[in-house]
Design an enzyme around this catalytic site. Structure first.
Site, PDB file in Angstrom:
ATOM      1  N   ASP A  43       0.811  -1.209   0.000  1.00 35.69           N
ATOM      2  CA  ASP A  43       0.000   0.000   0.000  1.00 35.69           C
ATOM      3  C   ASP A  43       0.851   1.268   0.000  1.00 35.69           C
ATOM      4  O   ASP A  43       0.499   2.261  -0.644  1.00 35.69           O
ATOM      5  CB  ASP A  43      -0.935   0.010   1.212  1.00 35.69           C
ATOM      6  CG  ASP A  43      -2.109  -0.940   1.037  1.00 35.69           C
ATOM      7  OD1 ASP A  43      -2.465  -1.250  -0.112  1.00 35.69           O
ATOM      8  OD2 ASP A  43      -2.681  -1.361   2.057  1.00 35.69           O
ATOM      9  N   SER A 159      -6.881   2.077  13.008  1.00 37.49           N
ATOM     10  CA  SER A 159      -6.027   1.665  14.123  1.00 37.49           C
ATOM     11  C   SER A 159      -6.241   2.553  15.343  1.00 37.49           C
ATOM     12  O   SER A 159      -6.056   2.113  16.480  1.00 37.49           O
ATOM     13  CB  SER A 159      -4.556   1.704  13.708  1.00 37.49           C
ATOM     14  OG  SER A 159      -4.297   0.793  12.661  1.00 37.49           O
TER      15      SER A 159
END
Length: 253
Positions: A43, A159
């Site tokens: 990514d 996260s």
């Protein structure tokens, strides 16, 4: 007509090996004038490729030679031309970041995933949050805070316990990281066209850095963030495995 494919690969050995195999099989066109750019990596490399090629017309199709690969398709050396012809396109608008530093300089960056502010030293950051010219929080004491796009909502934002946003949603996520005061404040959802300003309080004692997709600016005193509709990144996904499906799937694991 033969599809003109340009390949780009991260420095990871597995990505370099894939680059060698694919260019032998399909050739390698220059990025300028290519019909599609195939990015080989994870990514992070996909984000680098999108930023680097944003002025080109060719869409970017990623194949995972990294770890998570949320923005990537499954790697295969076979039937690449057919996969590219059948791929579905997603259009991503980045965030614009204007960061002002203690020395008076101004830094402009674009972020596809998120713009984040992070404490630069051992003490928590003190931030004031202004939305569309109105002070919405006079003081947030925290390790940091971020503004994320829907495409980036499953990355750092998730996260930090921020919400996953549908890819077509005209909203941004504003999420705190380890908020100390207000202790239970988790953030807010804002309209896509909102303009967010973070003002750093007590920056001499509690220095703060800003990051736009990991491109860092240290010792900031203020950061302005807004969506940038004039920039559009075109990303290709295999049918049935586009960003909308991935965002939904992430919420059931």
């Amino acid at each position: 007509m033969t599809l003109r494919i340009a390949f780009a690969a991260s420095n990871a050995p597995i990505a370099q090996a894939a680059h060698a195999a694919l260019t032998r099989a399909y050739g390698d066109h220059a990025e300028e004038g290519a019909d599609v750019i195939v990015a080989l990596g994870g990514d992070g490399f996909m984000l680098q490729t999108l930023h680097r090629t944003q002025a080109l017309e060719a869409p970017v199709y990623g194949m995972n030679r990294g770890t998570v690969g949320f923005l990537m398709n499954e790697y295969s050396e076979h039937n690449l031309a057919e996969r590219l012809a059948e791929a579905e396109e997603a259009v991503l608008n980045p965030l614009s970041m204007v960061a002002r530093t203690v020395d008076g300089s101004t830094h402009h960056e674009l972020a596809i995933n998120e713009v984040s502010l992070l404490r630069q030293g051992p003490q928590a950051a003190r931030l004031r949050i202004v939305v569309d010219g109105r002070v919405r929080m006079s003081e947030l004491v925290c390790d940091g805070a971020l503004v994320a796009t829907p495409a980036g909502s499953t990355a750092y934002n998730y996260s930090a316990h921020g919400p996953i946003l549908p890819i077509g949603a005209d909203v941004l996520a504003l999420t705190a990281m380890s908020a100390f005061r207000p202790r239970r404040w988790r953030g807010a959802l804002l309209p896509k066209d909102a303009e967010v300003r973070f003002e750093v309080l007590d920056g001499d004692k509690r220095p703060v850095m800003a990051e736009a997709d990991s491109r860092a600016v240290r010792d900031v005193v203020g950061v302005d963030i807004r969506s940038e509709p004039k920039v559009a990144h075109h990303v290709l996904f295999d049918p049935g495995h586009g960003l909308e499906e991935r965002l939904i799937r992430e919420q059931f694991v």
